[in-house]
Design a protein around this motif. Structure first.
Motif, PDB file in Angstrom:
ATOM      1  N   GLN A   1      29.696  43.872  39.912  1.00 25.83           N
ATOM      2  CA  GLN A   1      30.903  44.132  40.718  1.00 25.83           C
ATOM      3  C   GLN A   1      32.051  43.239  40.256  1.00 25.83           C
ATOM      4  O   GLN A   1      33.197  43.683  40.169  1.00 25.83           O
ATOM      5  CB  GLN A   1      30.633  43.915  42.207  1.00 25.83           C
ATOM      6  N   ALA A   2      31.732  41.982  39.964  1.00 25.82           N
ATOM      7  CA  ALA A   2      32.772  41.044  39.513  1.00 25.82           C
ATOM      8  C   ALA A   2      33.253  41.385  38.103  1.00 25.82           C
ATOM      9  O   ALA A   2      34.453  41.319  37.818  1.00 25.82           O
ATOM     10  CB  ALA A   2      32.238  39.619  39.569  1.00 25.82           C
TER      11      ALA A   2
ATOM     12  N   HIS B   1      26.156  41.208  52.849  1.00 23.99           N
ATOM     13  CA  HIS B   1      24.877  40.959  53.528  1.00 23.99           C
ATOM     14  C   HIS B   1      23.935  42.129  53.272  1.00 23.99           C
ATOM     15  O   HIS B   1      24.298  43.279  53.533  1.00 23.99           O
ATOM     16  CB  HIS B   1      25.094  40.804  55.041  1.00 23.99           C
ATOM     17  N   ILE B   2      22.746  41.820  52.765  1.00 24.73           N
ATOM     18  CA  ILE B   2      21.710  42.838  52.602  1.00 24.73           C
ATOM     19  C   ILE B   2      20.655  42.552  53.656  1.00 24.73           C
ATOM     20  O   ILE B   2      19.926  41.558  53.556  1.00 24.73           O
ATOM     21  CB  ILE B   2      21.083  42.797  51.197  1.00 24.73           C
ATOM     22  N   GLY B   3      20.614  43.395  54.668  1.00 20.16           N
ATOM     23  CA  GLY B   3      19.692  43.144  55.771  1.00 20.16           C
ATOM     24  C   GLY B   3      19.114  44.418  56.334  1.00 20.16           C
ATOM     25  O   GLY B   3      19.453  45.529  55.902  1.00 20.16           O
ATOM     26  N   GLY B   4      18.242  44.259  57.305  1.00 26.25           N
ATOM     27  CA  GLY B   4      17.667  45.388  58.022  1.00 26.25           C
ATOM     28  C   GLY B   4      16.971  46.371  57.101  1.00 26.25           C
ATOM     29  O   GLY B   4      16.283  46.004  56.155  1.00 26.25           O
TER      30      GLY B   4
ATOM     31  N   PRO C   1      32.067  48.179  50.129  1.00 30.22           N
ATOM     32  CA  PRO C   1      33.283  47.749  50.840  1.00 30.22           C
ATOM     33  C   PRO C   1      33.343  46.240  51.074  1.00 30.22           C
ATOM     34  O   PRO C   1      34.383  45.612  50.851  1.00 30.22           O
ATOM     35  CB  PRO C   1      33.224  48.532  52.160  1.00 30.22           C
ATOM     36  N   SER C   2      32.230  45.636  51.506  1.00 35.89           N
ATOM     37  CA  SER C   2      32.252  44.193  51.739  1.00 35.89           C
ATOM     38  C   SER C   2      32.336  43.425  50.431  1.00 35.89           C
ATOM     39  O   SER C   2      32.969  42.363  50.368  1.00 35.89           O
ATOM     40  CB  SER C   2      31.044  43.750  52.569  1.00 35.89           C
ATOM     41  N   ALA C   3      31.739  43.944  49.359  1.00 37.25           N
ATOM     42  CA  ALA C   3      31.832  43.271  48.063  1.00 37.25           C
ATOM     43  C   ALA C   3      33.272  43.239  47.579  1.00 37.25           C
ATOM     44  O   ALA C   3      33.764  42.212  47.102  1.00 37.25           O
ATOM     45  CB  ALA C   3      30.936  43.959  47.033  1.00 37.25           C
ATOM     46  N   LYS C   4      33.968  44.369  47.712  1.00 31.86           N
ATOM     47  CA  LYS C   4      35.374  44.404  47.286  1.00 31.86           C
ATOM     48  C   LYS C   4      36.216  43.416  48.083  1.00 31.86           C
ATOM     49  O   LYS C   4      37.009  42.652  47.520  1.00 31.86           O
ATOM     50  CB  LYS C   4      35.946  45.816  47.425  1.00 31.86           C
ATOM     51  N   THR C   5      36.033  43.418  49.402  1.00 29.76           N
ATOM     52  CA  THR C   5      36.810  42.503  50.242  1.00 29.76           C
ATOM     53  C   THR C   5      36.494  41.053  49.916  1.00 29.76           C
ATOM     54  O   THR C   5      37.395  40.225  49.789  1.00 29.76           O
ATOM     55  CB  THR C   5      36.552  42.787  51.734  1.00 29.76           C
ATOM     56  N   ALA C   6      35.208  40.734  49.765  1.00 32.84           N
ATOM     57  CA  ALA C   6      34.812  39.358  49.457  1.00 32.84           C
ATOM     58  C   ALA C   6      35.397  38.903  48.121  1.00 32.84           C
ATOM     59  O   ALA C   6      35.897  37.776  48.006  1.00 32.84           O
ATOM     60  CB  ALA C   6      33.289  39.241  49.432  1.00 32.84           C
ATOM     61  N   LEU C   7      35.355  39.768  47.120  1.00 26.65           N
ATOM     62  CA  LEU C   7      35.888  39.394  45.803  1.00 26.65           C
ATOM     63  C   LEU C   7      37.413  39.320  45.820  1.00 26.65           C
ATOM     64  O   LEU C   7      38.000  38.446  45.175  1.00 26.65           O
ATOM     65  CB  LEU C   7      35.386  40.357  44.732  1.00 26.65           C
TER      66      LEU C   7
END
Length: 197
Positions: free
Chosen positions: A30-31, A146-149, A173-179
């Motif tokens: 992703q990065a 987060h990878i959960g559940g 979506p969370s990966a894009k926002t975090a990066l």
């Protein structure tokens, strides 16, 4: 000042049977798919650190152990970090805590995000990491992956052992926002440090 921040993906587990490589490689991709950062993997397996036994933090006294000094030089060259966070008994791994303790000045005023995993998405471990980061004068992004559940059990080796791409629609979506946040903070802290120099 360099135009692109240099980011390390730090794999925070050293167990022979660790799951960490799967999320680490996915987050690395992703990065690497972006054009606003340069990224490397830093694996704690390549840094056989002793348990912290220095006189004090390297904020107060230079470290004497050669592996600690090598670790400090390794992490010191980066402008920000993506931690791969396994949740062990509601916290981060002992190996990652020890690695964080082995440096201090190298972490100061640098941002980090994370990809965390476990039954609750590594959320309790990441909260511990964020508290440690504050003490190290780091900047945590708001967002993280987060990878959960059911997603975790679908890709975990003792579960479905599916490729992470099977669940990536839930992670992108969370990966894009975090990066995005990581790059913003890296550029901001790099500019602030450059203005002080």
């Amino acid at each position: 000042m360099a135009s692109k921040p240099k980011i390390a993906v730090i794999i925070g587990s050293t167990r022979p049977t660790r799951f960490a490589d799967k999320p680490a490689q996915w987050m690395l991709k992703q990065a690497q798919d972006r054009d606003d950062m340069d990224v490397d993997v830093v694996d704690l397996r390549d840094h056989p650190l002793p348990f912290f036994h220095e006189v004090a933090s390297n904020a107060w006294a230079p470290s004497q152990d050669p592996e600690a000094v090598r670790w400090q030089k390794t992490v010191g060259q980066y402008d920000g970090y993506i931690f791969v966070v396994a949740e062990y008994n509601r916290s981060i791994t002992g190996a990652l805590k020890n690695a964080l303790d082995q440096a201090y000045t190298e972490w100061n005023r640098k941002p980090f995000t994370a990809i965390a995993y476990g039954s609750t998405g590594g959320s309790r471990a990441l909260e511990h990491l964020r508290g440690i980061g504050v003490e190290l004068q780091m900047v945590s992004t708001h967002a993280a992956v987060h990878i959960g559940g059911s997603d975790f059990f679908a890709v975990f080796p003792m579960g479905g052992n599916k490729p992470i791409e099977d669940i990536e629609a839930n992670l992108l979506p969370s990966a894009k926002t975090a990066l995005d946040e990581l790059v913003w903070w890296a550029k901001a802290t790099m500019a602030a440090k450059a203005s002080e120099a």
